[in-house]
Design a protein around this motif. Structure first.
Motif, mmCIF file in Angstrom:
data_model
loop_
_atom_site.group_PDB
_atom_site.id
_atom_site.type_symbol
_atom_site.label_atom_id
_atom_site.label_comp_id
_atom_site.label_asym_id
_atom_site.label_seq_id
_atom_site.Cartn_x
_atom_site.Cartn_y
_atom_site.Cartn_z
ATOM 1 N N MET A 25 0.895 -1.250 0.121
ATOM 2 C CA MET A 25 0.002 -0.409 -0.008
ATOM 3 C C MET A 25 0.966 1.035 -0.182
ATOM 4 N N THR A 26 0.571 2.455 -1.025
ATOM 5 C CA THR A 26 1.288 3.142 -0.675
ATOM 6 C C THR A 26 0.688 4.563 -0.077
ATOM 7 N N SER A 27 1.507 5.570 0.182
ATOM 8 C CA SER A 27 1.155 6.588 1.270
ATOM 9 C C SER A 27 0.187 7.852 0.267
ATOM 10 N N ILE A 28 0.126 8.090 0.793
ATOM 11 C CA ILE A 28 0.021 9.967 -0.234
ATOM 12 C C ILE A 28 1.117 11.265 -0.046
ATOM 13 N N THR A 29 1.644 10.987 -0.733
ATOM 14 C CA THR A 29 2.849 12.440 -0.603
ATOM 15 C C THR A 29 2.133 14.223 -0.152
ATOM 16 N N PRO A 30 2.373 14.511 1.059
ATOM 17 C CA PRO A 30 2.321 16.091 1.202
ATOM 18 C C PRO A 30 1.745 16.678 -0.040
ATOM 19 N N ASP A 31 2.909 16.790 -1.437
ATOM 20 C CA ASP A 31 2.733 17.258 -2.347
ATOM 21 C C ASP A 31 0.593 16.810 -2.961
ATOM 22 N N GLN A 32 0.281 15.493 -2.725
ATOM 23 C CA GLN A 32 -0.617 15.297 -3.853
ATOM 24 C C GLN A 32 -1.555 15.282 -2.421
ATOM 25 N N TRP A 33 -1.270 15.257 -1.399
ATOM 26 C CA TRP A 33 -2.492 16.033 -0.643
ATOM 27 C C TRP A 33 -2.904 17.353 -0.783
ATOM 28 N N TYR A 34 -1.702 18.228 -0.562
ATOM 29 C CA TYR A 34 -2.613 19.377 -1.211
ATOM 30 C C TYR A 34 -2.624 20.150 -2.788
ATOM 31 N N GLY A 35 -2.878 19.415 -3.840
ATOM 32 C CA GLY A 35 -3.008 19.444 -4.854
ATOM 33 C C GLY A 35 -4.599 18.826 -4.419
ATOM 34 N N LEU A 36 -4.163 17.847 -3.850
ATOM 35 C CA LEU A 36 -5.827 16.654 -3.789
ATOM 36 C C LEU A 36 -7.013 17.783 -3.262
ATOM 37 N N LEU A 37 -6.315 18.961 -2.645
ATOM 38 C CA LEU A 37 -7.589 19.808 -1.391
ATOM 39 C C LEU A 37 -7.375 21.040 -1.710
ATOM 40 N N GLY A 38 -6.151 21.390 -2.704
ATOM 41 C CA GLY A 38 -7.094 22.906 -3.892
ATOM 42 C C GLY A 38 -7.900 22.456 -4.919
ATOM 43 N N ILE A 39 -7.836 21.242 -4.988
ATOM 44 C CA ILE A 39 -8.979 20.961 -6.246
ATOM 45 C C ILE A 39 -10.477 20.383 -5.587
ATOM 46 N N ALA A 40 -9.929 20.017 -4.525
ATOM 47 C CA ALA A 40 -11.483 19.554 -3.435
ATOM 48 C C ALA A 40 -11.873 21.810 -3.064
ATOM 49 N N VAL A 41 -11.309 22.203 -2.880
ATOM 50 C CA VAL A 41 -11.469 23.742 -2.989
ATOM 51 C C VAL A 41 -11.823 24.447 -3.832
ATOM 52 N N THR A 42 -11.633 24.191 -5.073
ATOM 53 C CA THR A 42 -11.674 25.423 -5.633
ATOM 54 C C THR A 42 -13.151 24.350 -7.024
ATOM 55 N N VAL A 43 -13.010 23.147 -6.149
ATOM 56 C CA VAL A 43 -14.717 22.355 -6.656
ATOM 57 C C VAL A 43 -16.177 23.006 -5.819
ATOM 58 N N ALA A 44 -15.646 22.734 -4.517
ATOM 59 C CA ALA A 44 -16.731 23.712 -3.960
ATOM 60 C C ALA A 44 -16.620 25.220 -3.969
ATOM 61 N N GLY A 45 -15.843 25.917 -4.451
ATOM 62 C CA GLY A 45 -16.027 27.021 -4.553
ATOM 63 C C GLY A 45 -17.553 27.594 -5.955
ATOM 64 N N LEU A 46 -16.299 26.548 -7.314
ATOM 65 C CA LEU A 46 -17.881 26.505 -8.373
ATOM 66 C C LEU A 46 -18.987 26.204 -8.583
ATOM 67 N N VAL A 47 -18.664 25.582 -7.128
ATOM 68 C CA VAL A 47 -20.650 24.556 -6.746
ATOM 69 C C VAL A 47 -21.227 25.989 -6.069
#
Length: 100
Positions: free
Chosen positions: A1-23
């Motif tokens: 099982m691979t762990s998620i790196t901090p840069d991947q975590w922040y990328g996913l968080l940024g996508i989630a925040v962007t989608v929340a703002g768009l909605v």
């Protein structure tokens, strides 16, 4: 099982925040709420850029400079948007001529 790196975590968080703002931008009619939603989308996109900048062993200085520039532009456009919203909401309604 691979762990998620901090840069991947922040990328996913940024996508989630962007989608929340768009909605929020699409679902609300109030102009101030739309301006805030645009700011949320902007912060989400800047978060994605910072995640991209941190992918390698060193932080990419060009993307970091773009993020700082984006923050300055966001503040400026928020001020302009607030002034425009204030003028739109204070303008008198147009009078319609009634047909005889």
């Amino acid at each position: 099982m691979t762990s998620i790196t901090p840069d991947q975590w922040y990328g996913l968080l940024g996508i989630a925040v962007t989608v929340a703002g768009l909605v929020r931008l699409v679902t609300v009619a109030d102009l101030v709420a739309r301006l805030v939603a645009l700011n949320v989308m902007g912060i989400g996109s800047l978060l994605v850029l910072m995640a991209l900048a941190a992918r390698g062993p060193q932080v990419d200085p060009v993307l970091s400079a773009l993020v700082i520039t984006g923050l300055v532009i966001t503040v400026a456009f928020t001020g302009v948007g607030a002034v425009l919203i204030r003028r739109i909401e204070q303008s008198p309604p147009e009078r319609r001529e009634e047909d005889p």
